[in-house]
Motif scaffolding. Structure first.
Motif, PDB file in Angstrom:
ATOM      1  N   GLY A   1      50.539  -9.859  41.090  1.00 40.17           N
ATOM      2  CA  GLY A   1      50.735 -11.134  40.423  1.00 40.17           C
ATOM      3  C   GLY A   1      49.521 -11.553  39.612  1.00 40.17           C
ATOM      4  N   VAL A   2      49.690 -11.692  38.304  1.00 37.37           N
ATOM      5  CA  VAL A   2      48.607 -12.107  37.423  1.00 37.37           C
ATOM      6  C   VAL A   2      49.188 -13.009  36.340  1.00 37.37           C
ATOM      7  N   ALA A   3      48.492 -14.103  36.072  1.00 40.97           N
ATOM      8  CA  ALA A   3      48.925 -15.024  35.022  1.00 40.97           C
ATOM      9  C   ALA A   3      48.557 -14.416  33.673  1.00 40.97           C
ATOM     10  N   ILE A   4      49.553 -13.916  32.950  1.00 41.57           N
ATOM     11  CA  ILE A   4      49.300 -13.192  31.705  1.00 41.57           C
ATOM     12  C   ILE A   4      48.964 -14.135  30.557  1.00 41.57           C
ATOM     13  N   GLY A   5      49.598 -15.317  30.503  1.00 44.35           N
ATOM     14  CA  GLY A   5      49.310 -16.268  29.427  1.00 44.35           C
ATOM     15  C   GLY A   5      50.040 -15.950  28.138  1.00 44.35           C
ATOM     16  N   GLY A   6      51.267 -15.406  28.253  1.00 45.97           N
ATOM     17  CA  GLY A   6      52.064 -15.118  27.061  1.00 45.97           C
ATOM     18  C   GLY A   6      51.565 -13.907  26.295  1.00 45.97           C
ATOM     19  N   TRP A   7      52.131 -13.758  25.086  1.00 45.64           N
ATOM     20  CA  TRP A   7      51.788 -12.597  24.269  1.00 45.64           C
ATOM     21  C   TRP A   7      50.321 -12.603  23.872  1.00 45.64           C
ATOM     22  N   SER A   8      49.805 -13.779  23.536  1.00 47.59           N
ATOM     23  CA  SER A   8      48.395 -13.862  23.129  1.00 47.59           C
ATOM     24  C   SER A   8      47.472 -13.478  24.287  1.00 47.59           C
ATOM     25  N   GLY A   9      47.823 -13.910  25.493  1.00 51.33           N
ATOM     26  CA  GLY A   9      47.025 -13.551  26.657  1.00 51.33           C
ATOM     27  C   GLY A   9      47.098 -12.066  26.942  1.00 51.33           C
ATOM     28  N   PHE A  10      48.277 -11.494  26.722  1.00 49.67           N
ATOM     29  CA  PHE A  10      48.442 -10.062  26.947  1.00 49.67           C
ATOM     30  C   PHE A  10      47.611  -9.247  25.961  1.00 49.67           C
ATOM     31  N   THR A  11      47.707  -9.589  24.668  1.00 55.55           N
ATOM     32  CA  THR A  11      46.952  -8.844  23.657  1.00 55.55           C
ATOM     33  C   THR A  11      45.450  -8.995  23.859  1.00 55.55           C
ATOM     34  N   GLU A  12      45.020 -10.181  24.276  1.00 57.16           N
ATOM     35  CA  GLU A  12      43.592 -10.381  24.547  1.00 57.16           C
ATOM     36  C   GLU A  12      43.145  -9.501  25.713  1.00 57.16           C
ATOM     37  N   ALA A  13      43.986  -9.418  26.745  1.00 57.75           N
ATOM     38  CA  ALA A  13      43.621  -8.638  27.934  1.00 57.75           C
ATOM     39  C   ALA A  13      43.530  -7.151  27.612  1.00 57.75           C
ATOM     40  N   VAL A  14      44.553  -6.613  26.931  1.00 60.39           N
ATOM     41  CA  VAL A  14      44.575  -5.161  26.697  1.00 60.39           C
ATOM     42  C   VAL A  14      43.565  -4.726  25.642  1.00 60.39           C
ATOM     43  N   SER A  15      42.987  -5.686  24.911  1.00 64.18           N
ATOM     44  CA  SER A  15      41.965  -5.326  23.929  1.00 64.18           C
ATOM     45  C   SER A  15      40.577  -5.236  24.549  1.00 64.18           C
ATOM     46  N   GLN A  16      40.455  -5.649  25.794  1.00 67.01           N
ATOM     47  CA  GLN A  16      39.166  -5.567  26.482  1.00 67.01           C
ATOM     48  C   GLN A  16      38.834  -4.101  26.792  1.00 67.01           C
ATOM     49  N   PRO A  17      37.546  -3.726  26.706  1.00 68.14           N
ATOM     50  CA  PRO A  17      37.164  -2.331  26.997  1.00 68.14           C
ATOM     51  C   PRO A  17      37.627  -1.857  28.370  1.00 68.14           C
ATOM     52  N   ILE A  18      37.599  -2.742  29.368  1.00 66.61           N
ATOM     53  CA  ILE A  18      38.055  -2.364  30.706  1.00 66.61           C
ATOM     54  C   ILE A  18      39.522  -1.955  30.674  1.00 66.61           C
ATOM     55  N   ALA A  19      40.344  -2.793  30.028  1.00 64.61           N
ATOM     56  CA  ALA A  19      41.775  -2.508  29.964  1.00 64.61           C
ATOM     57  C   ALA A  19      42.053  -1.262  29.126  1.00 64.61           C
ATOM     58  N   LEU A  20      41.369  -1.138  27.997  1.00 62.75           N
ATOM     59  CA  LEU A  20      41.551   0.046  27.154  1.00 62.75           C
ATOM     60  C   LEU A  20      41.187   1.322  27.911  1.00 62.75           C
ATOM     61  N   GLY A  21      40.073   1.240  28.645  1.00 65.27           N
ATOM     62  CA  GLY A  21      39.644   2.394  29.414  1.00 65.27           C
ATOM     63  C   GLY A  21      40.676   2.814  30.437  1.00 65.27           C
ATOM     64  N   ILE A  22      41.273   1.828  31.129  1.00 69.94           N
ATOM     65  CA  ILE A  22      42.283   2.127  32.150  1.00 69.94           C
ATOM     66  C   ILE A  22      43.536   2.715  31.527  1.00 69.94           C
ATOM     67  N   ILE A  23      44.005   2.106  30.430  1.00 67.46           N
ATOM     68  CA  ILE A  23      45.247   2.565  29.797  1.00 67.46           C
ATOM     69  C   ILE A  23      45.101   3.974  29.239  1.00 67.46           C
ATOM     70  N   VAL A  24      44.031   4.197  28.477  1.00 73.51           N
ATOM     71  CA  VAL A  24      43.821   5.531  27.890  1.00 73.51           C
ATOM     72  C   VAL A  24      43.602   6.571  28.984  1.00 73.51           C
ATOM     73  N   ALA A  25      42.863   6.196  30.034  1.00 75.55           N
ATOM     74  CA  ALA A  25      42.553   7.135  31.115  1.00 75.55           C
ATOM     75  C   ALA A  25      43.797   7.495  31.912  1.00 75.55           C
ATOM     76  N   LEU A  26      44.639   6.508  32.228  1.00 82.23           N
ATOM     77  CA  LEU A  26      45.836   6.781  33.010  1.00 82.23           C
ATOM     78  C   LEU A  26      46.876   7.548  32.201  1.00 82.23           C
ATOM     79  N   VAL A  27      47.124   7.118  30.974  1.00 79.28           N
ATOM     80  CA  VAL A  27      48.184   7.745  30.178  1.00 79.28           C
ATOM     81  C   VAL A  27      47.731   9.089  29.605  1.00 79.28           C
ATOM     82  N   GLY A  28      46.564   9.088  28.960  1.00 81.84           N
ATOM     83  CA  GLY A  28      46.080  10.315  28.338  1.00 81.84           C
ATOM     84  C   GLY A  28      45.251  11.177  29.268  1.00 81.84           C
ATOM     85  N   GLY A  29      44.379  10.541  30.047  1.00 79.72           N
ATOM     86  CA  GLY A  29      43.472  11.287  30.915  1.00 79.72           C
ATOM     87  C   GLY A  29      44.187  12.073  31.994  1.00 79.72           C
ATOM     88  N   LYS A  30      45.212  11.474  32.595  1.00 79.21           N
ATOM     89  CA  LYS A  30      45.968  12.184  33.630  1.00 79.21           C
ATOM     90  C   LYS A  30      46.657  13.414  33.055  1.00 79.21           C
TER      91      LYS A  30
END
Length: 455
Positions: free
Chosen positions: A305-334
């Protein structure tokens, strides 16, 4: 058909092992769907008018401290440290069975999934670190978040889209995920231990030895039935867990330690007594549904459970280096880590895939292994703390990456599933007089006449 080659990679296992793994996959598949429901419910509550209720419930404390012995925990903490200890108990028990009585007791068979799992941990960790290299030290501390594969989600997706895939692929994914969990456990023990209180660890040796003695000798020496042994072992296991919790080592490690104390081989005295199912089988029968159907979904409910804050909150979150690192690492790295490691180990062994399997199948499984949910959420909480911005970014990234990995894996394996469905059975599944399908070899080698050819 070509001649047999015992160096075939991802060949069929023994019939007995295939039956056992199939039963595990069925239970984990059901647990995966329950897990999905708990996750969706948590996200709905966290982003609705009921958000305050959800977060207050998550932070509600139960238990009582006894002096400096800490047992006053929030519900989220009980789920992460307590319920996940049951999950890790099952992972430890399954790992022990695989390497003691399963097909992986053969080093040549164990090599491929172990190396693939190691590559699937190392490459995502490296990718995350490179993306966050210029970030804060705290951000770098999340390097292990994309290391784990969620066995329940991955198996549930495979159950839906992989109904006609060769059984060796499903066994490979399950074994890979189990070894992956073991590596994650080691990472948690080595890198996420806070203040180590050695006195509690020393004290824990006593109940661990008692636990091991009852587990090994209860049936033959004291004539205890498996259920009676289980009822005696349960409170002893809780004591060990509480001591680990207060020692500074993450409490889930206690689940693995206790699992390794359970005997998985039938001794002669047990067989002479007419026992068809030992303590390990009984515990697996009792605990696995509880783990997959309750423990992991409840943890997901309080952690996802995480308060995403709508589309703007989502785009802000996934643009963070931490989030980018996790997404690229899980999808591409695996994909890179698992596929690349499997390819390399076959080259060094002078072998190729079993004739029933193509490299595109391995690529699809590698993509599916990017579903890193349960343990990834746990490591994110250990890295950044519950309620922190970094932890929220991590949650959104883990959820997003898991969806992307599931979609990508489904596209690849879905097309392969249609291919295998059209292809049909290439070998007869007529049973022998002993009830074992002909595709399984009589000598237990698991090759079953399959050939090795270039793919």
């Amino acid at each position: 058909m070509s001649s047999e080659n015992t160096n075939a990679t991802l060949s069929r296992g023994t019939y007995k092992e295939s039956q056992r793994i199939s039963e595990i996959l069925r239970k984990e598949s059901v647990g995966g769907f329950v897990l999905l429901g708990a996750t969706v419910l948590a996200l709905i509550l966290a982003n609705s008018p009921a958000a305050d209720f959800y977060f207050n419930l998550r932070d509600t404390h139960l238990g009582k401290d006894i002096g400096d012995f800490h047992l006053d925990l929030s519900l989220a903490h009980w789920a992460a440290d307590g319920l996940l200890a049951v999950f890790f108990f099952m992972a430890g028990l399954e790992l022990k069975k695989e390497f003691v009585v399963g097909d992986l007791r053969n080093p040549s068979k164990a090599l491929v999934p172990v190396v693939a799992a190691a590559g699937g941990v190392a490459v995502p960790a490296i990718i995350y670190t490179l993306i966050n290299l210029n970030g804060s030290a705290e951000a770098l501390g999340g390097w292990a978040i994309p290391a784990a594969t969620d066995i329940a989600f991955a198996v549930a997706v495979l159950a839906v889209i992989g109904t006609h895939l060769p059984s060796a692929l499903r066994i490979f994914l399950l074994t890979l995920a189990v070894v992956d969990d073991l590596i994650a456990i080691v990472i948690i023990a080595l890198f996420y231990t806070t203040e180590l209180k050695i006195s509690y660890l020393l004290i824990s040796i006593v109940p661990i030895l008692i636990y091991a003695f009852i587990a090994r000798k209860g049936e033959t020496t004291f004539h205890l039935k498996p259920l009676a042994s289980w009822l005696i072992l349960l409170p002893i296991g809780f004591i060990v867990w509480a001591l680990f919790l207060n020692s500074g080592i993450h409490a889930t490690i206690a689940g693995v330690v206790l699992a390794f104390m359970i005997p998985v081989k039938h001794n002669k005295r047990t067989e002479q007594a007419g026992a068809h199912h030992g303590l390990a089988e009984h515990m697996e029968h009792m605990v696995r549904p509880f783990s997959a159907g309750f423990c992991v979904p409840v943890f997901a409910f309080f952690s996802a459970g995480v308060a995403i804050g709508g589309w703007s909150g989502f785009t802000e979150a996934v643009s963070q280096p931490i989030a980018l690192g996790i997404i690229v690492a899980l999808v591409g790295g695996k994909m890179i880590g698992i596929f690349g490691s499997t390819w390399l180990v076959t080259r060094f062994r002078g072998a190729n895939l079993d004739s029933d399997i193509k490299w595109i199948d391995v690529l699809g499984l590698s993509a599916l292994a990017g579903i890193g949910f349960t343990v990834s959420l746990l490591i994110a909480e250990l890295s950044f703390g519950v309620g922190s911005d970094y932890n929220d970014y991590s949650k959104i990234a883990i959820l997003s990456a898991s969806v992307l990995a599931a979609v990508l894996g489904s596209i690849i394996l879905g097309s392969r599933n249609r291919y295998y469905k059209k292809l049909g059975e290439k070998e007869s599944l007529d049973e022998n007089q002993d009830g074992i399908p002909d595709v399984y070899s009589d000598d237990g080698s698991g090759i079953g006449g399959a050939s090795v050819r270039a793919n």
